[in-house]
Design an enzyme around this catalytic site. Structure first.
Site, PDB file in Angstrom:
ATOM      1  N   ASP A  38       0.871  -1.183   0.000  1.00 22.35           N
ATOM      2  CA  ASP A  38       0.000   0.000   0.000  1.00 22.35           C
ATOM      3  C   ASP A  38       0.902   1.225   0.000  1.00 22.35           C
ATOM      4  O   ASP A  38       2.082   1.151   0.341  1.00 22.35           O
ATOM      5  CB  ASP A  38      -0.917   0.005   1.234  1.00 22.35           C
ATOM      6  CG  ASP A  38      -1.854   1.206   1.249  1.00 22.35           C
ATOM      7  OD1 ASP A  38      -2.253   1.672   0.163  1.00 22.35           O
ATOM      8  OD2 ASP A  38      -2.170   1.706   2.339  1.00 22.35           O
ATOM      9  N   SER A  39       0.306   2.364  -0.355  1.00 18.01           N
ATOM     10  CA  SER A  39       1.072   3.601  -0.289  1.00 18.01           C
ATOM     11  C   SER A  39       1.358   3.978   1.172  1.00 18.01           C
ATOM     12  O   SER A  39       2.254   4.773   1.430  1.00 18.01           O
ATOM     13  CB  SER A  39       0.289   4.734  -0.967  1.00 18.01           C
ATOM     14  OG  SER A  39      -0.977   4.880  -0.349  1.00 18.01           O
ATOM     15  N   CYS A  87      -3.629  -1.077  -2.086  1.00 18.19           N
ATOM     16  CA  CYS A  87      -3.871   0.347  -2.346  1.00 18.19           C
ATOM     17  C   CYS A  87      -4.888   0.501  -3.490  1.00 18.19           C
ATOM     18  O   CYS A  87      -4.666   0.001  -4.600  1.00 18.19           O
ATOM     19  CB  CYS A  87      -2.550   1.004  -2.738  1.00 18.19           C
ATOM     20  SG  CYS A  87      -2.695   2.745  -3.141  1.00 18.19           S
ATOM     21  N   GLU A 128      -4.484  10.228   8.544  1.00 21.87           N
ATOM     22  CA  GLU A 128      -3.042  10.167   8.825  1.00 21.87           C
ATOM     23  C   GLU A 128      -2.707  10.882  10.127  1.00 21.87           C
ATOM     24  O   GLU A 128      -1.795  10.509  10.850  1.00 21.87           O
ATOM     25  CB  GLU A 128      -2.268  10.870   7.703  1.00 21.87           C
ATOM     26  CG  GLU A 128      -2.223  10.135   6.406  1.00 21.87           C
ATOM     27  CD  GLU A 128      -1.136   9.096   6.393  1.00 21.87           C
ATOM     28  OE1 GLU A 128      -0.008   9.407   6.772  1.00 21.87           O
ATOM     29  OE2 GLU A 128      -1.453   7.961   6.024  1.00 21.87           O
ATOM     30  N   CYS A 172     -10.938   3.590  -0.699  1.00 20.57           N
ATOM     31  CA  CYS A 172      -9.639   4.127  -0.291  1.00 20.57           C
ATOM     32  C   CYS A 172      -9.268   3.435   1.014  1.00 20.57           C
ATOM     33  O   CYS A 172     -10.122   3.253   1.890  1.00 20.57           O
ATOM     34  CB  CYS A 172      -9.728   5.636  -0.086  1.00 20.57           C
ATOM     35  SG  CYS A 172      -8.245   6.348   0.665  1.00 20.57           S
ATOM     36  N   HIS A 227      -7.823   4.309   3.602  1.00 19.39           N
ATOM     37  CA  HIS A 227      -7.941   5.042   4.866  1.00 19.39           C
ATOM     38  C   HIS A 227      -9.375   5.144   5.375  1.00 19.39           C
ATOM     39  O   HIS A 227      -9.590   5.392   6.556  1.00 19.39           O
ATOM     40  CB  HIS A 227      -7.372   6.452   4.707  1.00 19.39           C
ATOM     41  CG  HIS A 227      -5.876   6.492   4.645  1.00 19.39           C
ATOM     42  ND1 HIS A 227      -5.154   5.776   3.720  1.00 19.39           N
ATOM     43  CD2 HIS A 227      -4.973   7.143   5.411  1.00 19.39           C
ATOM     44  CE1 HIS A 227      -3.875   6.005   3.909  1.00 19.39           C
ATOM     45  NE2 HIS A 227      -3.739   6.828   4.932  1.00 19.39           N
TER      46      HIS A 227
END
Ligand code: DGL
Length: 272
Positions: A10-11, A73, A149, A187, A189
Site C-alpha cells: 500500500d502507499s 492500495c 493520517e 480508499c 484510509h
C-alpha cells in the site's frame, strides 16, 4: 509453518486493513508488508508517477521472495494494474474487482464510490461496477487521507469534512437519478471512518445505505488461490513490515489499521 509468502503493498498503512483480513484466512502464510509512506499520497499524483512508485514497491516485495502480490492500495490498483502485471510473473491481486463484487453482493441499487482523486478520475470502480450491472456515482474525498493520517478519526473537523463530501456526493447521485443503496469505501484510509460514514449516511439519506470496503473480499479472493488454508488457530503470525518513512509513526498509527500492535518496522529507501 510452511505457507505461501504473500507480499502486501500500500502507499501507507491503510492497506493493513487488508492484511488484517488476510491473517485469519491464510494464517500459515508468511507476510511481507510494504507501506510506501515517503511517497504517499498516491491519490493526488499522475498515473505515470503512481505506476512508477507501485512497480518499484512490487519489485522490492518480489526481491524479498514474495510468491504473490496483494495490491491493497485502491489508487495503485485503479491506475497501475497493467504496469504491475507487466513488471512481474507473480500473481497480482488488486482491490477494485473485489470491492465491486462486495458492492454487488450488498445492493441491487446504485453504488456511491468514495475514493481518492486519482481513483475517481480513473473510473476503475465505475467500470468494474458497470460490468456487474450496477450503476454508480463517484466522489473524490481528498481531505480525508491527511485527516486519518493525523489520527483525527473522531474529530469534529473530520466529521464536518465528511458531511460536506457526503452532501455533495448524495446530491450528485440524486441529480443523476440514482438512489444509492451502498457506499463503497474505495480508499484504504476510509474504513477507519466507517462508523462516521454509517452515522452520517443514516442521518442524511432517506433510505438505508450499507457501507462496505474491499478488504474482506480481497482477502477471500487471495485465500481462494490457496485452497489448503485452514481457519486460524494460532495467535502469532509470520509478519515483516517495511515503511519508506518514519517507522515510529508507521508502528503507532499502523496498529489502528491492523487491530493489533505491530512488531518492528524496518526503514526502506526506494528513492524518489
Ligand atoms: N492507499 C491510497 C488508496 O487506497 C490512499 C492513500 C494515498 O492517497 O496514497 O487509494
Amino acid at each position: 509453518m510452511n505457507g505461501p509468502h504473500i507480499g502486501v503493498f500500500d502507499s501507507g498503512f491503510g492497506g493493513l486493513t487488508v492484511l488484517r483480513a488476510l491473517l485469519p484466512l491464510i494464517p500459515e502464510a508468511r507476510y511481507t508488508y510494504l507501506g510506501d509512506t515517503a511517497r504517499l499520497p498516491y491519490g493526488a499524483k499522475s498515473r505515470q508517477t503512481i505506476a512508477r512508485y507501485a512497480v518499484s514497491s512490487a519489485k522490492f516485495l518480489e526481491d524479498q521472495g514474495a510468491e504473490m502480490l496483494v495490491i491493497a492500495c485502491n489508487t495503485a490498483s485503479a491506475l497501475a494494474m497493467d504496469e504491475l502485471k507487466a513488471s512481474t510473473t507473480l500473481p497480482v491481486l488488486g482491490v477494485i474487482e473485489p470491492g465491486a463484487e462486495a458492492a454487488a453482493a450488498a445492493t441491487s441499487n446504485s453504488v456511491l464510490v468514495l475514493a481518492t482523486q486519482a481513483t475517481v478520475q480513473s473510473h476503475a470502480y465505475l467500470h468494474a461496477l458497470h460490468k456487474l450491472g450496477l450503476q454508480a456515482t463517484e466522489k473524490a474525498c481528498p481531505l480525508l487521507v491527511p485527516l486519518v493520517e493525523e489520527g483525527w478519526i473522531d474529530h469534529t473537523v473530520t466529521e464536518q469534512v465528511a458531511r460536506i463530501y457526503l452532501t455533495e456526493a448524495l446530491d450528485e447521485a440524486h441529480a443523476a437519478g440514482l438512489t444509492p443503496g451502498t457506499a463503497l469505501l474505495g480508499c484504504t484510509h476510509y474504513p477507519l471512518l466507517r462508523p462516521l460514514f454509517t452515522r452520517l449516511l443514516a442521518e442524511m439519506n432517506p433510505t438505508p445505505v450499507t457501507v462496505i470496503d474491499s478488504a474482506e473480499t480481497t482477502a477471500h479472493k487471495a485465500a481462494a488461490m490457496f485452497p489448503l488454508s485452514q481457519p486460524a488457530i494460532q495467535s502469532s503470525f509470520q509478519l515483516e513490515f517495511y515503511a519508506t518513512d518514519s517507522t515510529q509513526k508507521f508502528q503507532a498509527l499502523g496498529s489502528r489499521f491492523l487491530g493489533q500492535p505491530l512488531p518492528e518496522v524496518k526503514l526502506l529507501d526506494l528513492g524518489g
